[in-house]
Design a protein around this motif. Structure first.
Motif, mmCIF file in Angstrom:
data_model
loop_
_atom_site.group_PDB
_atom_site.id
_atom_site.type_symbol
_atom_site.label_atom_id
_atom_site.label_comp_id
_atom_site.label_asym_id
_atom_site.label_seq_id
_atom_site.Cartn_x
_atom_site.Cartn_y
_atom_site.Cartn_z
ATOM 1 N N LEU A 192 3.073 47.191 -13.990
ATOM 2 C CA LEU A 192 4.223 46.769 -12.893
ATOM 3 C C LEU A 192 5.094 47.969 -12.763
ATOM 4 O O LEU A 192 5.581 48.758 -13.540
ATOM 5 C CB LEU A 192 4.993 45.597 -13.280
ATOM 6 N N PHE A 193 5.064 48.349 -11.311
ATOM 7 C CA PHE A 193 6.226 49.470 -10.778
ATOM 8 C C PHE A 193 7.092 48.258 -9.865
ATOM 9 O O PHE A 193 6.777 47.886 -8.927
ATOM 10 C CB PHE A 193 5.792 50.349 -10.249
ATOM 11 N N ALA A 194 8.497 48.472 -10.106
ATOM 12 C CA ALA A 194 9.440 47.822 -9.338
ATOM 13 C C ALA A 194 10.599 48.783 -8.953
ATOM 14 O O ALA A 194 11.232 49.274 -9.722
ATOM 15 C CB ALA A 194 9.900 46.474 -9.953
ATOM 16 N N GLY A 195 10.778 49.213 -7.594
ATOM 17 C CA GLY A 195 11.632 49.955 -7.125
ATOM 18 C C GLY A 195 11.487 50.526 -5.667
ATOM 19 O O GLY A 195 10.622 50.045 -5.018
ATOM 20 N N SER A 198 9.781 55.888 -3.303
ATOM 21 C CA SER A 198 10.233 57.260 -2.840
ATOM 22 C C SER A 198 9.802 58.385 -3.560
ATOM 23 O O SER A 198 8.736 58.015 -4.566
ATOM 24 C CB SER A 198 11.779 57.223 -3.045
ATOM 25 N N ARG A 199 9.394 59.421 -3.142
ATOM 26 C CA ARG A 199 8.792 60.524 -3.926
ATOM 27 C C ARG A 199 9.595 60.713 -5.162
ATOM 28 O O ARG A 199 8.785 61.146 -6.002
ATOM 29 C CB ARG A 199 8.852 61.876 -3.009
ATOM 30 N N ASN A 200 10.798 60.708 -5.242
ATOM 31 C CA ASN A 200 11.322 60.708 -6.483
ATOM 32 C C ASN A 200 11.080 59.924 -7.470
ATOM 33 O O ASN A 200 10.883 60.010 -8.664
ATOM 34 C CB ASN A 200 13.077 60.602 -6.214
ATOM 35 N N LYS A 201 10.876 58.561 -7.340
ATOM 36 C CA LYS A 201 10.521 57.535 -8.159
ATOM 37 C C LYS A 201 9.095 57.569 -8.379
ATOM 38 O O LYS A 201 8.519 57.106 -9.328
ATOM 39 C CB LYS A 201 11.019 56.246 -7.811
ATOM 40 N N ASN A 202 8.405 58.317 -7.515
ATOM 41 C CA ASN A 202 7.006 58.761 -7.840
ATOM 42 C C ASN A 202 6.056 57.782 -8.146
ATOM 43 O O ASN A 202 5.033 57.741 -9.026
ATOM 44 C CB ASN A 202 6.947 59.793 -8.830
ATOM 45 N N PRO A 203 5.709 56.427 -7.233
ATOM 46 C CA PRO A 203 4.756 55.420 -7.677
ATOM 47 C C PRO A 203 3.427 55.949 -7.254
ATOM 48 O O PRO A 203 2.470 55.578 -7.888
ATOM 49 C CB PRO A 203 5.220 54.396 -6.497
ATOM 50 N N ILE A 204 3.099 57.175 -6.558
ATOM 51 C CA ILE A 204 1.857 57.732 -6.152
ATOM 52 C C ILE A 204 1.251 58.090 -7.736
ATOM 53 O O ILE A 204 0.118 58.123 -7.652
ATOM 54 C CB ILE A 204 2.079 58.579 -5.169
ATOM 55 N N CYS A 264 6.120 50.379 -15.866
ATOM 56 C CA CYS A 264 5.953 51.616 -15.682
ATOM 57 C C CYS A 264 7.014 52.436 -14.751
ATOM 58 O O CYS A 264 6.841 51.927 -13.492
ATOM 59 C CB CYS A 264 4.721 52.286 -15.291
ATOM 60 N N LEU A 265 7.909 53.144 -15.112
ATOM 61 C CA LEU A 265 8.664 54.002 -14.216
ATOM 62 C C LEU A 265 8.369 55.563 -14.338
ATOM 63 O O LEU A 265 8.916 56.310 -15.150
ATOM 64 C CB LEU A 265 10.367 53.741 -14.651
ATOM 65 N N LYS A 284 9.107 43.243 -22.256
ATOM 66 C CA LYS A 284 7.968 43.983 -22.052
ATOM 67 C C LYS A 284 7.880 45.231 -22.425
ATOM 68 O O LYS A 284 8.708 45.839 -22.254
ATOM 69 C CB LYS A 284 7.813 43.966 -20.351
ATOM 70 N N ALA A 285 6.739 45.726 -22.707
ATOM 71 C CA ALA A 285 6.602 47.207 -23.301
ATOM 72 C C ALA A 285 7.043 48.178 -22.107
ATOM 73 O O ALA A 285 6.704 47.545 -20.828
ATOM 74 C CB ALA A 285 5.076 47.587 -23.747
ATOM 75 N N VAL A 286 7.403 49.543 -22.193
ATOM 76 C CA VAL A 286 7.659 50.255 -20.986
ATOM 77 C C VAL A 286 7.167 51.732 -21.182
ATOM 78 O O VAL A 286 6.960 51.997 -22.443
ATOM 79 C CB VAL A 286 9.366 50.405 -21.061
ATOM 80 N N LEU A 287 6.600 52.199 -20.069
ATOM 81 C CA LEU A 287 5.900 53.546 -20.235
ATOM 82 C C LEU A 287 7.003 54.243 -19.149
ATOM 83 O O LEU A 287 6.941 53.918 -17.932
ATOM 84 C CB LEU A 287 4.704 53.564 -19.714
ATOM 85 N N VAL A 288 7.494 55.307 -19.439
ATOM 86 C CA VAL A 288 8.498 55.945 -18.614
ATOM 87 C C VAL A 288 8.426 57.522 -18.567
ATOM 88 O O VAL A 288 8.119 58.053 -19.795
ATOM 89 C CB VAL A 288 10.130 55.664 -18.766
#
Length: 358
Positions: A192-195, A198-204, A264-265, A284-288
């Motif tokens: 999951l990505f939630a937010g 934007s280019r800064n948060k970089n979901p791409i 993931c963030l 939940k486990a987190v990958l940031v």
């Protein structure tokens, strides 16, 4: 004890703290925005929060007369200012210096690369700003280092943890409907990505890493809105295991955290990243990325992992590892819930109260 608190506008992560403070001191919150704005440029849409943000404490908006006059009329013993990036806040800082003790709260850090010439100007300006502050309430390790760089001494720094409503997120009853509606099988894994898109948060970057890992029986869900939404939807159109949903409000978002296996963030720069708190509160486990301010305080080898920002190969390796070890994900999620328990509103508000009666 009378405490005046200055903030720009109502925020879902602050209102519960104000409610706790109001039970122990005579509190009034002065919002410096003249209007109760609901348009969020990051999400590129109107956002009206579905939890109460103006209940349980006294407040005013800067509409009828200047906020300085309102503050003088209230005659507080202490002044707590949230953030300085507003002309009104800077005006308040300069006016009340040496008149009443000024507390300050912000979550900035030094993780963002800044050109040398901007760095020099920034240091000069911020040392001037923080010379007006008696005590800064820092949110975590990176924020503390930021305050120290810009002139505040160790004796002026008090830890007041960044927090979300752990209880509301943790007790939310999980529902199978989220996964069922998306066509995700019980034993499939969901990232999951939630937010803001934007280019800064970089979901791409997360999208690229997920496609590169190409682990069977896995899904990727993006929730939010913003500038890169079109790119994400184009990718999802031809793949049954990539999903894009619009912004979900506070009452609904816990269901999506509960439905996932890994959050993931991948931000290029994040002052903190309170969505990390939310995911951990849901177990939940987190990958940031290493540019998330929260990473150094919240993320360990036992509850998740940190990858190098903008490095698709590093993200792919760590994402692939987690997705191939589902039992490890479960264990990390349980640890995450334990680790985030002390990062709560009670401890945040208690730190503020202790400053007032020190």
């Amino acid at each position: 004890m009378k405490l005046a608190l200055v903030a720009t506008h109502p925020i879902q992560y602050y209102a519960p703290v104000f409610q706790l403070l109001a039970k122990e001191v005579e509190l009034k919150v002065f919002y410096t925005n003249k209007k109760r704005k609901s348009y969020d440029p990051g999400f590129q849409q109107e956002i009206i929060w579905d939890i109460p943000l103006l209940q349980g404490y006294d407040f005013s908006f800067n509409e009828e007369r200047p906020v300085i006059k309102n503050l003088i009329s209230f005659d507080p013993h202490y002044l707590l200012i949230y953030g300085w990036a507003s002309s009104a806040h800077l005006h308040i800082l300069t006016y009340f210096k040496n008149k009443i003790p000024i507390l300050f709260r912000g979550d900035s850090n030094l993780l963002e690369n800044v050109p040398w010439y901007r760095s020099i100007l920034k240091e000069y300006a911020l040392k001037w700003v923080y010379a007006h502050v008696q005590t800064a309430l820092y949110t975590g390790t990176n924020n503390k280092e930021y305050f120290k760089k810009y002139g505040l001494k160790e004796s002026q720094l008090i830890f007041s943890p960044h927090a979300i409503d752990n209880m509301r997120f943790s007790i939310y009853e999980p529902s199978l409907s989220v996964r069922e509606n998306l066509g995700i099988k019980k034993d499939d894994l969901l990232v999951l990505f939630a937010g803001k898109f934007s280019r800064n948060k970089n979901p791409i970057l997360l999208l690229r890493a997920f496609l590169k890992a190409n682990v069977p029986n896995t899904h990727l869900l993006f929730i939010g809105g913003g500038l890169t939404e079109g790119n994400l939807r184009n990718a999802a159109e031809y793949r049954s295991n990539i999903h894009v949903l619009p912004f979900q409000n506070q009452k609904d978002i816990p269901a999506y955290y509960k439905a996932c296996d890994l959050f993931c963030l991948p931000s290029n720069h994040e002052t903190w990243g309170l969505s990390i708190n939310e995911a951990m509160a849901c177990g939940k486990a987190v990958l940031v990325s290493d540019r998330c301010g929260a990473a150094v305080d919240l993320v360990t080898q036992y509850n998740g992992s940190v990858f190098k920002h903008q490095d698709v190969n590093d993200l792919t390796r760590k994402l692939e590892y987690f997705l191939k070890h589902p039992l490890l994900l479960e264990k990390a999620g349980r640890q995450a819930a334990l680790d985030i328990s002390e990062w709560n509103f009670n401890n945040q508000s208690r730190a503020i109260i202790n400053c007032l009666y020190a």
